[in-house]
Each structure stands twice: as structure tokens, then as C-alpha cells.
Write a protein that holds these residues in place. Structure first.
Motif, short mmCIF file in Angstrom:
data_model
loop_
_atom_site.label_atom_id
_atom_site.label_comp_id
_atom_site.label_asym_id
_atom_site.label_seq_id
_atom_site.Cartn_x
_atom_site.Cartn_y
_atom_site.Cartn_z
N SER A 42 0.82 -1.22 0.00
CA SER A 42 0.00 0.00 0.00
C SER A 42 0.85 1.27 0.00
CB SER A 42 -0.92 0.02 1.23
OG SER A 42 -1.79 -1.08 1.20
N GLY A 43 2.17 1.12 0.14
CA GLY A 43 3.06 2.27 0.13
C GLY A 43 3.21 2.94 1.49
N HIS A 44 2.73 2.31 2.55
CA HIS A 44 2.83 2.89 3.89
C HIS A 44 4.10 2.49 4.61
CE1 HIS A 44 -1.21 4.30 3.38
NE2 HIS A 44 -1.70 3.07 3.30
N GLU A 45 4.81 1.51 4.11
CA GLU A 45 6.03 1.03 4.75
C GLU A 45 7.04 0.67 3.67
OE1 GLU A 45 7.41 -2.67 7.61
OE2 GLU A 45 5.41 -1.82 7.88
N THR A 46 8.29 0.88 3.99
CA THR A 46 9.37 0.55 3.06
C THR A 46 10.08 -0.70 3.57
OG1 THR A 46 9.70 2.87 2.55
CG2 THR A 46 11.48 1.37 1.97
N ILE A 47 10.30 -1.64 2.69
CA ILE A 47 11.09 -2.83 3.01
C ILE A 47 12.22 -2.89 2.00
CG2 ILE A 47 11.13 -5.34 3.24
CD1 ILE A 47 8.12 -5.27 3.77
N GLU A 48 13.42 -2.91 2.50
CA GLU A 48 14.59 -2.99 1.62
C GLU A 48 14.68 -4.39 1.02
OE1 GLU A 48 16.69 -0.55 0.68
OE2 GLU A 48 15.35 0.79 1.79
N PRO A 49 15.01 -4.49 -0.26
CA PRO A 49 15.18 -5.82 -0.86
C PRO A 49 16.31 -6.59 -0.17
CG PRO A 49 15.03 -4.13 -2.55
CD PRO A 49 15.14 -3.42 -1.24
N THR A 50 16.13 -7.87 -0.06
CA THR A 50 17.13 -8.74 0.55
C THR A 50 18.25 -8.97 -0.46
OG1 THR A 50 15.39 -9.83 1.81
CG2 THR A 50 17.50 -10.97 1.65
N THR A 51 19.47 -8.87 0.02
CA THR A 51 20.62 -9.12 -0.84
C THR A 51 21.24 -10.46 -0.46
OG1 THR A 51 22.04 -7.89 0.67
CG2 THR A 51 21.12 -6.67 -1.18
N PRO A 52 21.90 -11.10 -1.41
CA PRO A 52 22.52 -12.39 -1.07
C PRO A 52 23.60 -12.19 0.00
CG PRO A 52 22.67 -11.94 -3.44
CD PRO A 52 22.09 -10.74 -2.79
N ALA A 53 23.61 -13.08 0.95
CA ALA A 53 24.62 -13.02 2.01
C ALA A 53 25.98 -13.38 1.43
CB ALA A 53 24.25 -13.98 3.13
N ALA A 54 26.98 -12.67 1.90
CA ALA A 54 28.35 -12.98 1.45
C ALA A 54 28.74 -14.35 2.01
CB ALA A 54 29.32 -11.92 1.93
N GLN A 55 29.26 -15.17 1.15
CA GLN A 55 29.69 -16.51 1.57
C GLN A 55 31.06 -16.41 2.22
OE1 GLN A 55 28.40 -19.77 0.64
NE2 GLN A 55 26.47 -18.94 -0.07
N ALA A 56 31.18 -16.96 3.39
CA ALA A 56 32.48 -17.00 4.07
C ALA A 56 33.37 -18.01 3.36
CB ALA A 56 32.29 -17.40 5.52
N PRO A 57 34.65 -17.70 3.22
CA PRO A 57 35.53 -18.68 2.57
C PRO A 57 35.59 -19.96 3.39
CG PRO A 57 36.80 -16.89 3.55
CD PRO A 57 35.35 -16.52 3.68
N ILE A 58 35.59 -21.05 2.68
CA ILE A 58 35.64 -22.35 3.34
C ILE A 58 37.09 -22.69 3.63
CG2 ILE A 58 35.12 -24.80 3.09
CD1 ILE A 58 32.83 -23.97 1.22
N CYS A 59 37.36 -22.99 4.86
CA CYS A 59 38.71 -23.33 5.27
C CYS A 59 38.75 -24.83 5.55
CB CYS A 59 39.09 -22.54 6.53
SG CYS A 59 40.74 -22.90 7.10
N TYR A 60 39.44 -25.56 4.70
CA TYR A 60 39.52 -26.99 4.89
C TYR A 60 40.65 -27.32 5.85
CZ TYR A 60 36.43 -27.27 0.90
OH TYR A 60 35.37 -27.14 0.07
N GLN A 61 40.36 -28.18 6.77
CA GLN A 61 41.37 -28.62 7.72
C GLN A 61 41.39 -30.14 7.70
OE1 GLN A 61 40.16 -27.02 11.45
NE2 GLN A 61 40.56 -24.92 10.88
N GLY A 62 42.53 -30.68 7.70
CA GLY A 62 42.66 -32.12 7.78
C GLY A 62 42.46 -32.81 6.44
N ASP A 63 42.74 -34.08 6.43
CA ASP A 63 42.52 -34.91 5.25
C ASP A 63 42.29 -36.35 5.70
OD1 ASP A 63 45.07 -36.05 5.72
OD2 ASP A 63 46.03 -34.61 4.40
N LEU A 64 42.21 -37.25 4.74
CA LEU A 64 41.88 -38.63 5.06
C LEU A 64 42.96 -39.35 5.87
CD1 LEU A 64 40.11 -39.88 1.81
CD2 LEU A 64 39.10 -39.27 4.00
N THR A 65 44.17 -38.81 5.90
CA THR A 65 45.22 -39.47 6.69
C THR A 65 44.93 -39.37 8.18
OG1 THR A 65 46.57 -37.46 6.75
CG2 THR A 65 46.98 -39.02 4.95
N GLU A 66 44.05 -38.43 8.56
CA GLU A 66 43.71 -38.28 9.97
C GLU A 66 42.58 -39.19 10.41
OE1 GLU A 66 42.93 -34.17 10.63
OE2 GLU A 66 44.93 -33.56 10.00
#
Length: 182
Positions: free
Chosen positions: A129-153
Motif C-alpha cells: 500500500s506504500g505505507h512502509e518501506t522494506i529494503e530488498p534482501t541481498t545475497p549473504a556474502a559466503q564465508a571462505p571455506i577453510c579446509y582442515q585435515g585430510d583422510l590421513t587423519e
């Protein structure tokens, strides 16, 4: 079954949000008939259609929106599954998507989608109805994936490790979930 219950959810949500519920027969056409309709994802669209048809919100405001969302009896909007696929077509057509705030982050991943998230039927109606403003949702920034360990563990599990090695050598995707003890 949830779609059949939509009339009760929509009626209760409209009345609890202090809107007038029309006292005449209401017919909602969920076309095409051959596509299965499950869940409450049509509740918000039905409610807004009733409000626009009864001139409680401007019908013109709905013309640039696709709408999905489940209504609680109180008028609160509940998250819906499949928000990302639901946002792809409106984004391609240059239309906006109005849906529950809880599903907005997922839907915003369909760039360049304009995703409007709302928590309550009243908030969605005030926005339209134009009585309230809602900001569009933006995609969340993806945190870098930090790999730890491998199959030897991994201790033991020889068959499982061998299957993972073969899958990785073949270029197949893997998802391993577990706890890494530092």
C-alpha cells in the motif's frame, strides 16, 4: 491436505490482522490443475488476492510481484521450502518476489532477483500500500571455506576411505560431515 486447509488459515489470518473478510462466496483458481499443489505456500498469494479483490489493498501494487508464503493463524508468515527455485522465474521475467523473511536469504541467491521479505501479513500489506518501506534482501556474502585435515587423519574405516579415494579420483562430488578434533 494443506491446500484444502488454506481457506481456514487465510480466513483466520485476515480476521486476526483486522482485515474485513468478504461475506460472499470466494473462488480461488490454482491453475494449471495438472500441477500438484502441496503445502501452504499459496496462503499469502490467496490472502493478498482476496484483499485486492475487496479493495483493501491496491490491486495495482500486485502486478509486479510474484508471491509465496505460508500464513499462521495470527497472520505471521512462515518459511517455505524451495524459495530459490521460486525466485528464478520472477528474476528472469524482471518481476519481484514477495515472501516470508525467513526464506528471503535463500531466494536472494537467484540474482538479479528483487526479493522482498516480510514477517507478517500486515507488514506485507503496508508495503504494497506504500505505507512502509522494506529494503530488498541481498545475497549473504559466503564465508571462505577453510579446509582442515585430510583422510590421513581418519583412523580405521579402510573401506570408507577407499571408496572416497575412488570417488575423488573419478571427479565425483563428495560431502563429508563430521567433527574434526584439533
Amino acid at each position: 491436505m494443506a491446500v484444502k486447509e488454506a481457506k481456514d488459515r487465510v480466513r483466520s489470518a485476515l480476521l486476526n490482522a483486522r482485515f474485513d473478510y468478504p461475506m460472499r462466496r470466494i473462488t480461488v483458481n490454482l491453475a494449471p490443475a495438472d500441477l500438484p499443489k502441496v503445502g501452504g505456500r499459496y496462503d499469502l498469494a490467496i490472502a493478498l488476492g482476496i484483499l485486492a479483490a475487496s479493495e483493501q489493498i491496491p490491486a495495482q501494487a500486485l502486478q509486479s510481484f510474484e508471491v509465496i508464503g505460508e500464513l499462521a493463524l495470527s497472520g505471521e508468515l512462515r518459511a517455505v521450502s524451495g524459495a530459490l527455485p521460486a525466485a528464478i522465474q520472477p528474476a528472469a521475467a524482471g518481476r519481484s518476489l514477495l515472501l516470508p523473511e525467513a526464506s528471503a536469504a535463500e531466494a536472494a541467491l537467484a540474482e538479479p532477483a528483487c526479493v522482498i521479505g516480510s514477517n507478517h501479513l500486515l507488514q506485507a500489506c503496508a508495503f504494497l500500500s506504500g505505507h512502509e518501506t522494506i529494503e530488498p534482501t541481498t545475497p549473504a556474502a559466503q564465508a571462505p571455506i577453510c579446509y582442515q585435515g585430510d583422510l590421513t587423519e581418519v583412523k580405521g574405516q579402510f573401506q570408507a576411505k577407499r571408496a572416497l579415494e575412488v570417488a575423488a579420483a573419478g571427479g565425483h562430488s563428495l560431502l563429508i560431515v563430521g567433527y574434526i578434533n584439533p
